[in-house]
Motif scaffolding. Structure first.
Motif, PDB file in Angstrom:
ATOM      1  N   LEU A   1       0.829  -1.201   0.000  1.00 52.03           N
ATOM      2  CA  LEU A   1       0.000   0.000   0.000  1.00 52.03           C
ATOM      3  C   LEU A   1       0.864   1.252   0.000  1.00 52.03           C
ATOM      4  N   ASP A   2       1.925   1.265   0.809  1.00 57.45           N
ATOM      5  CA  ASP A   2       2.817   2.422   0.812  1.00 57.45           C
ATOM      6  C   ASP A   2       3.421   2.643  -0.566  1.00 57.45           C
ATOM      7  N   GLN A   3       3.803   1.564  -1.236  1.00 59.03           N
ATOM      8  CA  GLN A   3       4.366   1.694  -2.576  1.00 59.03           C
ATOM      9  C   GLN A   3       3.321   2.184  -3.568  1.00 59.03           C
ATOM     10  N   ALA A   4       2.100   1.673  -3.449  1.00 55.83           N
ATOM     11  CA  ALA A   4       1.035   2.132  -4.346  1.00 55.83           C
ATOM     12  C   ALA A   4       0.754   3.612  -4.129  1.00 55.83           C
ATOM     13  N   LEU A   5       0.695   4.049  -2.882  1.00 57.37           N
ATOM     14  CA  LEU A   5       0.448   5.461  -2.602  1.00 57.37           C
ATOM     15  C   LEU A   5       1.589   6.333  -3.115  1.00 57.37           C
ATOM     16  N   ALA A   6       2.818   5.830  -3.013  1.00 61.28           N
ATOM     17  CA  ALA A   6       3.956   6.573  -3.566  1.00 61.28           C
ATOM     18  C   ALA A   6       3.835   6.681  -5.088  1.00 61.28           C
ATOM     19  N   GLY A   7       3.389   5.596  -5.736  1.00 62.39           N
ATOM     20  CA  GLY A   7       3.189   5.629  -7.175  1.00 62.39           C
ATOM     21  C   GLY A   7       2.070   6.581  -7.567  1.00 62.39           C
ATOM     22  N   ILE A   8       0.993   6.598  -6.780  1.00 61.85           N
ATOM     23  CA  ILE A   8      -0.119   7.515  -7.031  1.00 61.85           C
ATOM     24  C   ILE A   8       0.342   8.961  -6.885  1.00 61.85           C
TER      25      ILE A   8
ATOM     26  N   SER B   1      -1.897  15.246  -3.190  1.00 64.86           N
ATOM     27  CA  SER B   1      -3.268  15.384  -2.720  1.00 64.86           C
ATOM     28  C   SER B   1      -4.099  14.151  -3.072  1.00 64.86           C
ATOM     29  N   THR B   2      -3.847  13.561  -4.239  1.00 63.61           N
ATOM     30  CA  THR B   2      -4.585  12.356  -4.625  1.00 63.61           C
ATOM     31  C   THR B   2      -4.151  11.160  -3.786  1.00 63.61           C
ATOM     32  N   ALA B   3      -2.854  11.059  -3.495  1.00 59.83           N
ATOM     33  CA  ALA B   3      -2.392   9.973  -2.625  1.00 59.83           C
ATOM     34  C   ALA B   3      -3.018  10.091  -1.239  1.00 59.83           C
ATOM     35  N   ASP B   4      -3.086  11.312  -0.707  1.00 61.05           N
ATOM     36  CA  ASP B   4      -3.721  11.520   0.593  1.00 61.05           C
ATOM     37  C   ASP B   4      -5.214  11.206   0.524  1.00 61.05           C
ATOM     38  N   PHE B   5      -5.856  11.573  -0.576  1.00 62.42           N
ATOM     39  CA  PHE B   5      -7.273  11.317  -0.794  1.00 62.42           C
ATOM     40  C   PHE B   5      -7.566   9.818  -0.726  1.00 62.42           C
ATOM     41  N   VAL B   6      -6.710   9.004  -1.356  1.00 62.99           N
ATOM     42  CA  VAL B   6      -6.876   7.553  -1.321  1.00 62.99           C
ATOM     43  C   VAL B   6      -6.639   7.025   0.092  1.00 62.99           C
TER      44      VAL B   6
END
Length: 382
Positions: free
Chosen positions: A350-357, A364-369
């Motif tokens: 999940l951390d890697q996915a959020l970093a990719g996002i 802001s989109t990573a935080d939104f997710v």
């Protein structure tokens, strides 16, 4: 599809756009900073474990969903972690025959229907895990959950699965929690529930509830500890790459804020720039990593993760679950191909996915997710 699922899909957010020019947006609070929560006392921790003790030496865990829409991570993450631990027999169930369509992505073949499970296990399960579902009042699943509770099963509502559990009546008079987005309606519709803030996990007289989609990870590890002890839970946590877990949570950090609303509206309006990103579905894929990656990339309002494989045949995962590819394709365009799943421990997916996002769409989109998942991004205790 219910209002709850429409809200997460972006359709409901689009309906808010006409009033952005008014005062509504400016009445929302700014983002809240995380507050450091005091550690869980040993007494509280021991009481939680005592309340989660199974009926059998080798427990039976049933994860139940409805066929037409059950939440992806709620359904798959407990399965992957508990099967990996090998401290219980774990089965996935559906209310009817055929596959379970998961939201926002994936389709799986469950192990059995609830009727077949009842025939094979007339004494019921030790634990019943209840994910979020497209509707909270499905009569078949509500009746089945009540019957399992009567037979002594501990009922575990994951995230907005707490709404389903509340609809059974089992939470009346009990302490409980649920996902922040549904909290007000949940309490309004079920005023007898005693809401508990600042806890990822709340257990009261045979019923457990959790906050947020990502809470299924600490909940699963807590079940492992209740079944097989702290040493086993720590070993599984190390194997999946989780540095620590407990019931601490900052409920105030998750709310409908101005940055959350602005990101939802902005990304919804960018409909011409929406992407379908490919996620290779390969035999032996880890269910936890797959769920977290597919779920998070499908919540940006800018992208949707589509699993693909060379044939339409279901692919068998690490722990024996059969998942159907959404698209039949031998490959995917490199600029829209998500990184291979399983190259890192599942808890880091999940951390890697959020970093990719964040790299693709901004912070802001990573935080939104992360807020949708009720995930304390960047904090050690998950």
């Amino acid at each position: 599809m219910t209002w709850r699922l429409l809200a997460w899909s972006g359709i409901a957010v689009a309906a808010l756009i006409p009033i952005v020019g008014g005062i509504w947006l400016f009445t929302l609070p700014a983002a809240s900073a995380f507050r450091v929560q005091p550690p869980i006392t040993q007494r509280e921790h021991d009481a939680t474990l005592a309340a989660l003790k199974p009926k059998r030496a080798r427990p039976l865990i049933a994860i139940v969903g409805i066929n037409d829409m059950t939440e992806t991570t709620d359904y798959l993450m407990p399965y992957g972690i508990l099967r990996r631990a090998d401290v219980a027999d774990v089965v996935t169930l559906a209310t009817g025959p055929g596959p379970v369509t998961l939201f926002p992505v994936l389709k799986v073949e469950p192990d059995a229907t609830i009727a077949a499970f009842d025939a094979a296990h007339p004494d019921g399960a030790d634990y019943v895990i209840v994910p979020a579902m497209s509707r909270d009042d499905d009569p078949a699943v509500l009746q089945w959950i009540r019957r399992q509770a009567e037979q002594g099963a501990v009922i575990v509502g994951i995230c907005a699965g707490g709404k389903v559990v509340a609809s059974t009546g089992l939470l009346n008079g009990r302490r409980a929690t649920t996902h922040w987005f549904y909290l007000k309606g949940w309490r309004d519709n079920h005023p007898a529930i005693r809401y508990v803030a600042d806890r990822r996990i709340v257990v009261d007289r045979g019923v457990a509830t959790t906050t947020g989609i990502s809470a299924s990870m600490p909940m699963s590890l807590t079940l492992i500890e209740a079944i097989a002890g702290r040493e086993k839970a720590e070993a599984v946590a190390r194997a999946i790459g989780l540095p620590g877990w407990d019931a601490r949570h900052d409920s105030n950090a998750f709310k409908f804020t101005r940055p959350f609303a602005l990101t939802a509206i902005r990304n919804t309006l960018a409909f011409w720039n929406r992407e379908q990103l490919g996620l290779a579905l390969v035999p032996g894929v880890d269910e936890v990593s797959l769920a977290l990656v597919a779920d998070s990339w499908s919540r940006t309002y800018r992208s949707h993760a589509a699993t693909f494989a060379a044939t339409a045949d279901p692919v068998t995962t690490r722990n024996g679950l059969r998942i159907y590819p959404q698209t039949v394709a031998a490959s995917w365009p490199a600029d829209r191909l998500l990184p291979a799943v399983g190259t890192t421990p599942p808890a880091q997916a999940l951390d890697q996915a959020l970093a990719g996002i964040e790299a693709r769409y901004g912070g802001s989109t990573a935080d939104f997710v992360a807020v949708q998942l009720e995930y304390p991004r960047g904090h050690a205790v998950r």
